[in-house]
Design a protein around this motif. Structure first.
Motif, mmCIF file in Angstrom:
data_model
loop_
_atom_site.group_PDB
_atom_site.id
_atom_site.type_symbol
_atom_site.label_atom_id
_atom_site.label_comp_id
_atom_site.label_asym_id
_atom_site.label_seq_id
_atom_site.Cartn_x
_atom_site.Cartn_y
_atom_site.Cartn_z
ATOM 1 N N ARG B 286 -9.253 -1.662 58.536
ATOM 2 C CA ARG B 286 -10.096 -2.891 58.212
ATOM 3 C C ARG B 286 -11.167 -2.485 57.303
ATOM 4 O O ARG B 286 -11.674 -3.170 56.399
ATOM 5 C CB ARG B 286 -10.655 -3.587 59.437
ATOM 6 N N VAL B 344 -10.592 3.022 60.271
ATOM 7 C CA VAL B 344 -9.733 2.519 61.238
ATOM 8 C C VAL B 344 -10.588 2.738 62.673
ATOM 9 O O VAL B 344 -11.039 3.916 62.613
ATOM 10 C CB VAL B 344 -8.357 3.171 61.613
ATOM 11 N N ASP B 366 -18.911 4.714 61.565
ATOM 12 C CA ASP B 366 -19.408 4.415 62.663
ATOM 13 C C ASP B 366 -19.040 5.775 63.643
ATOM 14 O O ASP B 366 -18.069 5.788 64.111
ATOM 15 C CB ASP B 366 -18.756 3.380 63.551
ATOM 16 N N LEU B 383 -16.049 5.792 53.827
ATOM 17 C CA LEU B 383 -14.912 6.201 53.195
ATOM 18 C C LEU B 383 -14.768 6.222 51.819
ATOM 19 O O LEU B 383 -14.114 6.976 50.929
ATOM 20 C CB LEU B 383 -13.661 5.380 53.909
HETATM 21 C C1 LIG Z 1 -0.359 -7.423 71.504
HETATM 22 C C2 LIG Z 1 -1.046 -6.520 70.306
HETATM 23 C C3 LIG Z 1 -0.520 -5.718 69.710
HETATM 24 C C4 LIG Z 1 -1.289 -4.661 68.803
HETATM 25 N N1 LIG Z 1 -0.798 -3.989 68.081
HETATM 26 C C5 LIG Z 1 -1.281 -3.073 67.137
HETATM 27 C C6 LIG Z 1 -0.620 -2.209 66.184
HETATM 28 O O1 LIG Z 1 0.613 -1.890 66.382
HETATM 29 N N2 LIG Z 1 -1.235 -1.339 65.483
HETATM 30 C C7 LIG Z 1 -2.589 -1.616 65.191
HETATM 31 O O2 LIG Z 1 -3.148 -0.811 64.412
HETATM 32 N N3 LIG Z 1 -3.596 -2.616 65.890
HETATM 33 C C8 LIG Z 1 -2.508 -3.206 67.063
HETATM 34 N N4 LIG Z 1 -3.292 -4.172 67.475
HETATM 35 C C9 LIG Z 1 -4.740 -4.579 67.274
HETATM 36 C C10 LIG Z 1 -5.787 -3.794 67.855
HETATM 37 O O3 LIG Z 1 -6.262 -4.057 69.048
HETATM 38 C C11 LIG Z 1 -6.976 -3.328 66.933
HETATM 39 O O4 LIG Z 1 -7.386 -4.843 66.496
HETATM 40 C C12 LIG Z 1 -6.729 -3.038 65.390
HETATM 41 O O5 LIG Z 1 -6.092 -1.695 65.225
HETATM 42 C C13 LIG Z 1 -7.982 -2.795 64.557
HETATM 43 O O6 LIG Z 1 -7.877 -2.496 63.345
HETATM 44 P P1 LIG Z 1 -8.785 -1.731 62.273
HETATM 45 O O7 LIG Z 1 -9.362 -0.506 63.151
HETATM 46 O O8 LIG Z 1 -8.273 -1.284 60.892
HETATM 47 O O9 LIG Z 1 -9.990 -2.500 62.500
HETATM 48 P P2 LIG Z 1 -11.526 -2.477 63.037
HETATM 49 O O10 LIG Z 1 -11.429 -2.431 64.584
HETATM 50 O O11 LIG Z 1 -12.149 -3.680 62.518
HETATM 51 O O12 LIG Z 1 -12.039 -1.151 62.487
HETATM 52 C C14 LIG Z 1 -12.382 -0.822 61.260
HETATM 53 C C15 LIG Z 1 -13.179 0.300 61.228
HETATM 54 O O13 LIG Z 1 -13.798 0.603 60.035
HETATM 55 C C16 LIG Z 1 -14.705 1.208 59.892
HETATM 56 N N5 LIG Z 1 -15.483 1.006 58.558
HETATM 57 C C17 LIG Z 1 -15.476 -0.122 57.959
HETATM 58 N N6 LIG Z 1 -16.266 0.302 56.632
HETATM 59 C C18 LIG Z 1 -15.995 1.639 56.413
HETATM 60 C C19 LIG Z 1 -16.205 2.532 55.450
HETATM 61 N N7 LIG Z 1 -16.920 1.985 54.138
HETATM 62 N N8 LIG Z 1 -16.304 3.526 55.659
HETATM 63 C C20 LIG Z 1 -15.863 4.338 56.713
HETATM 64 N N9 LIG Z 1 -15.418 3.533 57.989
HETATM 65 C C21 LIG Z 1 -15.676 1.963 57.560
HETATM 66 C C22 LIG Z 1 -15.606 0.643 60.901
HETATM 67 O O14 LIG Z 1 -16.727 1.474 61.505
HETATM 68 C C23 LIG Z 1 -14.650 0.481 61.957
HETATM 69 O O15 LIG Z 1 -14.560 1.405 62.966
HETATM 70 C C24 LIG Z 1 -2.526 -4.926 68.462
HETATM 71 C C25 LIG Z 1 -3.450 -5.845 69.323
HETATM 72 C C26 LIG Z 1 -2.487 -6.422 70.231
HETATM 73 C C27 LIG Z 1 -3.433 -7.484 71.310
#
Ligand SMILES: Cc1cc2nc3c(=O)[nH]c(=O)nc-3n(C[C@H](O)[C@H](O)[C@H](O)COP(=O)(O)OP(=O)(O)OC[C@H]3O[C@@H](n4cnc5c(N)ncnc54)[C@H](O)[C@@H]3O)c2cc1C
Ligand SMILES: Nc1ncnc2c1ncn2[C@@H]1O[C@H](COP(=O)(O)O)[C@@H](O)[C@H]1O
Lengths: 263, 396
Positions: B286, B344, B366, B383
């Motif tokens: 994200r 991530v 973070d 990033l």
């Molecule tokens: C049943 C179920 C199944 C799931 N299956 C999966 C799966 O297969 N795969 C999966 O990935 N997730 C899965 N999830 C979702 C999982 O729980 C998380 O919601 C998801 O992985 C979060 O994605 P993310 O890390 O990209 O986003 P976020 O949790 O929002 O993290 C974003 C990160 O980016 C960092 N960030 C933001 N901007 C910058 C920047 N400019 N530079 C550096 N860092 C930055 C932030 O500090 C944050 O740590 C599942 C959830 C459920 C309930």
């Protein structure tokens, strides 16, 4: 058409973990929800109902008395009938015994279903086995990982996904599908639905009522045994860099990778 | 096996309710004493914590004939092929299967189902199979669950292997659940660890549950065969031994005609590096902010000399990239040499899909992000500043 959707009540797994000190399960504030993939299965049924007038949707669950909450949720969204399979005799059923119990319940339903829908998997057990298992007991074909369906003249055309692509399949009804998240965006319960759900009293259906063979249900009939549970071991030995110039950290990283002969 | 509760001893302290992983214990409103519901799996977690010994497991259950008689011998691996190509997971299973079969002192069999797939045989022997059971039948030409389950069950009934493994792939997970019903055996899904115990000849199967927050070890004491699907990429592939051969056993079966017809198959990853199987993966989450910024990931992938681009579910759900790139519980399991996670957070559902990667690198602004607990090298930073510098440094 008659569509049966199997829905399961599960704990919200993002909150489930083992306390590293006490080795006990942290349960505080963990809510129970309808298994997310089952919401997609229900939504698929409701969309088919909108397209094919006269369709009846039955939501079926097996679980403890409080599992009626997912059935009420299903009615809130538009399911017409519900069945709560609830009996001490089902206690400890694994996927083999659960599949049998659900299949018995479905085979008692009138009219017999044209379509039986499941979520891709339940997020507590993550097995993805109950759908194909029920289908096998009922002697129905089962297409897993489905995200699209068209029904015409007793035939279903189904889209399903694979690791690296998609397939379009054709099958005569009745059949079973397990449904993935990509299928749709589940609707919320409507106001009218919520009213109907509130008024509903759900009588549990017992093992005897579905004519279940006592030797095929519950823990004793379940081939698998959970012997132990534990937290995944934490990883150690990592390093963390912060507060340096991005360019400096990037160069250090490339050096480290070259040193480890990874690039 | 069942859980017994001695209500006279129970003091209603609730200790067992807190440890039950399945929410199977509740306290009665009237007196706080504990009752068990259908979610109980007799795992025994509660027995250990009860301070007054009110809980016990009833274990006096006779083993079924199958397990007791020793009629079941041999270790099998399902040799999944698609369009005549053996899947990587088959080699991983043969490697592990070889080790376990040797501990049990039994031959390692591979089961090959398909139509005109003879040329797959050599690779199976070279990767450790002693025997290849092949069913060549037009009904098996393209995979549909029903004829595959019918053929597999028929072979199991005939040859009685004691353990059977399949990849936890769309195919393996799709039809082995049917096989389990047909041969009345246990099936443990999506295992990440396997071990055998040679005296009781039991397969110890460990797998993540509750989205990876908890690991569970599972046995099938009284049923044969003991069957499991195994997550791809958790076991390494063995080094093939050129020229190694074995017994080629052709099985002639009468199978029902397929009831599901495949109209079209589309390979969506044909023009991209597939994350499953890639040596290098750069994953965007994200933190990337939008679809456009995924180009940065593609650039980094290129600078690494052809890495695959992965994604978190948040990025997939936002529509920035197709779900074929998703890594995690509901995406793919990967085991690359280098995994670079950018933006991530490292939620458990993501981590279960990538935590066996050789070297994990995390870039996140973070410092508290959980991904850093996984990372071999963690870089705290933006990033959008770090990645372009990284691309530059790699190109030098
Ligand atoms: C049943 C179920 C199944 C799931 N299956 C999966 C799966 O297969 N795969 C999966 O990935 N997730 C899965 N999830 C979702 C999982 O729980 C998380 O919601 C998801 O992985 C979060 O994605 P993310 O890390 O990209 O986003 P976020 O949790 O929002 O993290 C974003 C990160 O980016 C960092 N960030 C933001 N901007 C910058 C920047 N400019 N530079 C550096 N860092 C930055 C932030 O500090 C944050 O740590 C599942 C959830 C459920 C309930
Ligand atoms: N106890 C249950 N009651 C109703 N449906 C269930 C139950 N267990 C599993 N299912 C259905 O089977 C699917 C797969 O579950 P699982 O095999 O446990 O991953 C779920 O998405 C549900 O549709």
């Amino acid at each position: 058409m008659h569509i049966v959707v199997c829905v399961k009540q599960v704990p919200n797994t993002t909150q489930v973990r083992i306390d590293p000190e006490t080795h006990t399960l942290v349960r505080d504030g963990v809510e129970s929800v309808m298994n997310p993939f089952d919401e997609n299965a229900l939504e698929m049924a409701l969309q088919l109902k909108e397209k094919h007038p006269g369709t009846q949707v039955t939501a079926l669950t097996m679980g403890p008395p409080q599992a009626e909450a997912v059935l009420k949720e299903a009615v809130g969204r538009g399911a017409d009938q519900v069945m709560l399979l609830c009996d001490q005799a089902f206690a400890g059923s694994d996927t083999w015994a659960t599949s049998y119990a659900l299949s018995r319940a479905i085979s008692q339903m009138a009219p017999p279903p044209d379509l039986v829908l499941f979520g891709k998997q339940a997020i507590d057990g993550d097995t993805a086995q109950v759908g194909p298992g029920v289908a096998d007991w009922l002697n129905l074909p089962c297409i897993t990982y489905a995200y699209g369906i068209e029904i015409d003249g007793g035939m279903a055309t189904v889209q399903r996904s694979f690791e690296d692509g998609y397939e379009t399949l054709e099958v005569a009804l009745p059949c079973a599908l397990t449904v993935v998240k990509e299928a749709n965006v589940p609707r919320m319960a409507s106001l009218r639905g919520k009213m109907a759900a509130r008024k509903l009293t759900i009588e549990p259906t017992t093992a005897a009522a579905i004519g279940a063979d006592p030797d095929k249900i519950g823990l004793a009939a379940s081939p698998t045994r959970v012997m132990k549970i534990f937290s995944p071991p934490p990883k150690t030995g990592g390093v963390m860099w912060q507060g340096e110039e991005p360019a400096a950290m990037a160069r250090k990283l490339v050096e480290a990778l070259r040193e480890r002969q990874l690039i | 096996m069942a859980l017994n509760i001695d209500l006279d001893l129970c003091t209603g302290c609730g200790a067992c309710v807190a440890v039950c992983p399945f929410c199977a214990l509740t306290q009665r409103a009237a007196d706080g004493k504990v009752v068990v519901n259908e979610a109980c799996t007799a795992c025994g977690a509660c027995v250990d914590v009860c301070p007054v010994g009110a809980l016990s497991l009833e274990t006096a259950e006779p083993a079924t004939d199958a397990a007791a008689s020793g009629a079941y011998r041999g270790f099998w691996v399902f040799a999944e092929q698609r369009a005549g190509r053996l899947q990587e997971v088959v080699f991983e299973l043969l490697g592990k299967g070889r080790e376990l079969a040797d501990q049990l002192g039994v031959p390692l069999g591979a089961v090959l189902l398909g139509h005109e797939v003879q040329e797959c045989g050599a690779a199976l022997f070279e990767h450790g199979a002693d025997r290849v059971y092949v069913v060549d039948h037009p009904a098996l030409a393209t995979y549909t669950a029903e004829p595959y389950a019918e053929a597999m069950s028929a072979l199991i009934h005939k040859h009685k292997p004691e353990m059977v493994l399949a990849g936890a792939t769309s195919m393996g997970r799709g039809f082995f659940a049917r096989v389990a019903i047909q041969v009345h055996a246990g099936l443990t899904a999506d295992c990440t660890e396997l071990a055998v115990e040679p005296t009781q000849r039991q397969l110890w199967q460990t797998r993540p549950a509750f989205g990876g927050n908890i690991m569970a070890t599972i046995l099938c004491p009284d049923h044969r065969p003991q069957m499991a699907t195994v997550r791809p990429k958790v076991f390494p592939q063995p080094v093939p031994q050129a020229g190694r051969t074995g017994e080629w056993i052709e099985e002639v079966l009468e199978l029902k005609a397929p009831v599901v017809r495949v109209i079209e198959t589309v390979n969506a990853m044909a023009n991209e590096v597939n994350v499953a199987g890639a040596e290098f993966i750069v994953t965007g989450g994200r933190g990337l902010g939008n679809a456009e910024n995924f180009k940065l990931m593609a650039e980094l992938a290129e600078a690494l000399g052809g890495a695959a681009v992965g994604a978190s579910r948040a990025a997939v759900d936002a529509g920035w990239i197709s779900s074929f790139h998703q890594v995690g519980q509901t995406g793919k399991t990967v085991r690359p040499k280098i995994y670079i996670a950018c933006g991530v957070s490292g939620q458990i559902q993501h981590v279960v899909g990538m935590n066996s990667s050789d070297t994990i690198i995390a870039i996140n602004k973070d410092p508290e992000a959980p991904i850093f607990a996984m990372a071999d090298i963690g870089i705290v930073g933006d990033l959008f500043e770090v990645v372009p510098e990284l691309i530059k440094a790699l190109r030098q």
